[in-house]
Enzyme design. Structure first.
Site, PDB file in Angstrom:
ATOM      1  N   PHE A 173       0.649  -1.083   0.054  1.00 53.47           N
ATOM      2  CA  PHE A 173      -0.009  -0.136   0.076  1.00 53.47           C
ATOM      3  C   PHE A 173       0.784   1.352  -0.036  1.00 53.47           C
ATOM      4  O   PHE A 173       1.642   1.750   0.927  1.00 53.47           O
ATOM      5  CB  PHE A 173      -0.853   0.024   1.389  1.00 53.47           C
ATOM      6  CG  PHE A 173      -1.935   0.972   1.156  1.00 53.47           C
ATOM      7  CD1 PHE A 173      -3.139   0.780   0.532  1.00 53.47           C
ATOM      8  CD2 PHE A 173      -1.747   2.161   1.818  1.00 53.47           C
ATOM      9  CE1 PHE A 173      -4.225   1.671   0.636  1.00 53.47           C
ATOM     10  CE2 PHE A 173      -2.738   3.121   1.801  1.00 53.47           C
ATOM     11  CZ  PHE A 173      -4.072   2.593   1.126  1.00 53.47           C
TER      12      PHE A 173
ATOM     13  N   ARG B 131      11.518  -3.551  -6.714  1.00 50.69           N
ATOM     14  CA  ARG B 131      10.325  -4.467  -6.677  1.00 50.69           C
ATOM     15  C   ARG B 131      10.208  -5.735  -5.986  1.00 50.69           C
ATOM     16  O   ARG B 131       9.354  -6.190  -5.409  1.00 50.69           O
ATOM     17  CB  ARG B 131       9.436  -4.326  -8.115  1.00 50.69           C
ATOM     18  CG  ARG B 131       8.294  -4.973  -8.142  1.00 50.69           C
ATOM     19  CD  ARG B 131       7.552  -4.992  -9.531  1.00 50.69           C
ATOM     20  NE  ARG B 131       7.367  -3.594 -10.091  1.00 50.69           N
ATOM     21  CZ  ARG B 131       6.530  -2.650  -9.387  1.00 50.69           C
ATOM     22  NH1 ARG B 131       5.413  -3.272  -8.647  1.00 50.69           N
ATOM     23  NH2 ARG B 131       6.398  -1.319  -9.890  1.00 50.69           N
TER      24      ARG B 131
ATOM     25  N   GLY C   6      -0.989  -3.381  -6.280  1.00 53.14           N
ATOM     26  CA  GLY C   6      -1.949  -2.559  -7.066  1.00 53.14           C
ATOM     27  C   GLY C   6      -1.273  -2.557  -8.792  1.00 53.14           C
ATOM     28  O   GLY C   6      -1.506  -1.592  -9.310  1.00 53.14           O
TER      29      GLY C   6
ATOM     30  N   GLN D 125       6.784  -2.843 -14.583  1.00 53.57           N
ATOM     31  CA  GLN D 125       5.464  -3.621 -14.488  1.00 53.57           C
ATOM     32  C   GLN D 125       5.270  -4.472 -15.808  1.00 53.57           C
ATOM     33  O   GLN D 125       4.007  -4.857 -16.139  1.00 53.57           O
ATOM     34  CB  GLN D 125       4.094  -2.927 -14.029  1.00 53.57           C
ATOM     35  CG  GLN D 125       4.363  -2.239 -12.746  1.00 53.57           C
ATOM     36  CD  GLN D 125       3.155  -1.276 -12.148  1.00 53.57           C
ATOM     37  OE1 GLN D 125       2.139  -1.605 -12.670  1.00 53.57           O
ATOM     38  NE2 GLN D 125       3.259  -0.548 -11.247  1.00 53.57           N
TER      39      GLN D 125
ATOM     40  N   CYS E  36      14.797  17.420  -1.743  1.00 54.82           N
ATOM     41  CA  CYS E  36      14.133  16.945  -3.072  1.00 54.82           C
ATOM     42  C   CYS E  36      12.871  17.214  -3.212  1.00 54.82           C
ATOM     43  O   CYS E  36      12.170  18.106  -2.535  1.00 54.82           O
ATOM     44  CB  CYS E  36      14.657  15.335  -3.143  1.00 54.82           C
ATOM     45  SG  CYS E  36      13.642  14.280  -2.163  1.00 54.82           S
TER      46      CYS E  36
END
Length: 482
Positions: free
Chosen positions: A179, A260, A282, A291, A444
């Site tokens: 999340f 990832r 998601g 992805q 940043c």
């Protein structure tokens, strides 16, 4: 006392008798828990054929329409009758003012044994109402009089709200959702919850406590609106040591894919330890470079998670996801969650083999993965504050001391466009000659990368700080003080 007739999701009555009974019990219990959280007492709840009759002491239409497993909820008046004539008069007396000077239609559903048909009821009621109206229009009425006849009782519908459908929460297990709080992961959490799965949230703190607190606020909103029949948990892991490890040991173009993979690894260890049935992400196919189908296959193959990974949004495009976010009431909250500073903003590899990915992961200190997976923090979404859910870092500050050396760690193009007054770009800094007795404030966009650099500089003896929440938050604060 308000009375409601709930039409359950169409798949529930089709289940076996044993499963159907369990789902109805779970649905009624979820309704009771949700209403109790709003200080509303559920007075009556009983199953009538494939529907549920509910009575509460105050209005609860909208609350009932936010329960998974509910297809439609209607506020009803319960009428008892002896014959068709009595029934028609009761209905007409309660609806005359609604149809006055309007075109109307009477819709009737009926079950049980009666000496009349549904059409008979509609005709009798229509004949009584017609003199007060502009006439009957079955194709395009201004108002519908909706009645359901069951045995010796009739239910006259008034206010109606559509529910989400699906299955009752808790009927299909538990999931750990990766999340971030942006548009994708909350919608993924909602979709898996719709299938009866209780979800908890796993959030990786990438550097900025401010961004992570925004993510917690999204989790709370999602829980308040849709998950209030149980107590969702918000689990955080400080991912900054792993990000620093990636930046030190992994080439630019591979960093996002390796990140990832590490997210999967840590999530899998936590999910296994805490007994979750699945991990939910998601991810949407090819929405980001990391992805792509090739990369997703490589990551899952390289990590070999013990938990099944579900991706409810895999076939959605961004516009569809954002539309869902609006529909479930989360768009305004997710849009406030800033994207963390990217560790590889450009030239991300779109196709990697699992063998190559494994070799990259082997460069890293695997003890860090074990440590991160064991140092998670858990809070209750409903009872914790954002500050309790995500404590701040000692390296973060909200303002810039007057004698500070200010360093912009964004791209040089961004620095040239809108740097803070007096700031110098990271590429211009000679750290060998940088004073160690003055505060060094780095910034940043969101405060993620600047926090990592501040920690690195502290390890070298500098009084280094990161601007909490990054440049956007700092400038917003300046605007408020003007």
């Amino acid at each position: 006392m308000p009375t409601y007739l709930i039409t359950v999701a169409g798949e529930i009555p089709l289940k076996s008798k044993k499963t159907r009974s369990r789902l109805y019990y779970r649905l009624i219990d979820n309704i009771r828990r949700r209403l109790a959280r709003r200080n509303i007492t559920l007075q009556v709840a009983k199953v009538i054929d494939a529907k549920i009759l509910v009575e509460t002491q105050v209005e609860a239409l909208q609350e009932l329409s936010r329960v998974f497993g509910v297809h439609r909820v209607s506020e009803v008046q319960v009428l008892e009758f002896r014959d068709l004539g009595e029934l028609a008069k009761e209905i007409a007396s309660r609806t005359i003012e609604h149809v006055r000077d309007r075109k109307f239609a009477v819709r009737v559903k009926r079950s049980g044994r009666h000496g009349f048909t549904s059409l008979d009821v509609a005709r009798e009621v229509g004949a009584l109402l017609k003199p007060y109206s502009k006439g009957v229009d079955l194709e395009n009425p201004d108002i519908e009089v909706e009645v359901e006849v069951r045995g010796n009782k009739a239910y006259l519908y008034s206010n109606v709200a559509m529910g989400p459908g699906g299955l009752p929460l808790g009927s299909s297990g538990r999931a750990l959702v990766l999340f971030s709080g942006g548009f994708d992961s909350p919608v993924a959490a909602w979709m898996i919850a719709k299938r009866g799965v209780e979800v908890d949230f796993l959030h990786y703190v990438m550097g900025s406590s401010e961004v992570s607190r925004q993510a917690f606020s999204v989790a709370r909103k999602l829980s308040e609106e849709w998950l209030s029949s149980y107590n969702p948990r918000f689990i955080t892991v400080d991912f900054t040591p792993l990000i620093a490890e990636i930046e030190e040991r992994i080439e630019w173009s591979y960093r996002q894919v390796v990140l990832r993979a590490l997210m999967y690894m840590v999530a899998d260890k936590i999910a296994t330890e805490l007994g979750y049935n699945t991990i939910v992400t998601g991810e949407a196919l090819s929405q980001a470079s990391s992805q792509t189908l090739a990369n997703l296959v490589a990551v899952e193959s390289a990590v070999s998670p013990r938990s099944i990974i579900l991706r409810p949004l895999i076939g959605f495009d961004k516009e569809e996801i954002i539309e869902y976010s609006r529909r479930i009431g989360l768009y305004d909250y997710s849009s406030r969650v800033a994207e963390t500073c990217a560790i590889a903003p450009t030239h991300v590899v779109t196709r990697i083999s699992s063998e190559k990915l494994k070799s990259l992961i082997e460069r890293l200190d695997v003890r860090l993965v074990e440590r991160m997976a064991g140092e998670y923090r858990v809070v209750d979404v409903f009872s914790a504050s954002p500050e309790e859910a995500v404590p701040g870092y000692s390296e973060e500050i909200d303002s810039i001391p007057g004698d500070s050396i200010i360093i912009d760690v964004r791209s040089y193009e961004e620095y040239k466009r809108d740097a803070l007054p007096g700031a110098i770009h990271l590429s211009m800094v000679d750290f060998n000659n940088l004073p160690r007795d003055k505060p060094v404030v780095l910034y940043c966009t969101t405060g993620g990368i600047s926090l990592l650099l501040a920690r690195e500089l502290r390890g070298k003896g500098f009084k280094a700080y990161s601007l909490r929440g990054g440049l956007a938050r700092y400038r917003a604060g300046l605007e408020k003080t003007r």
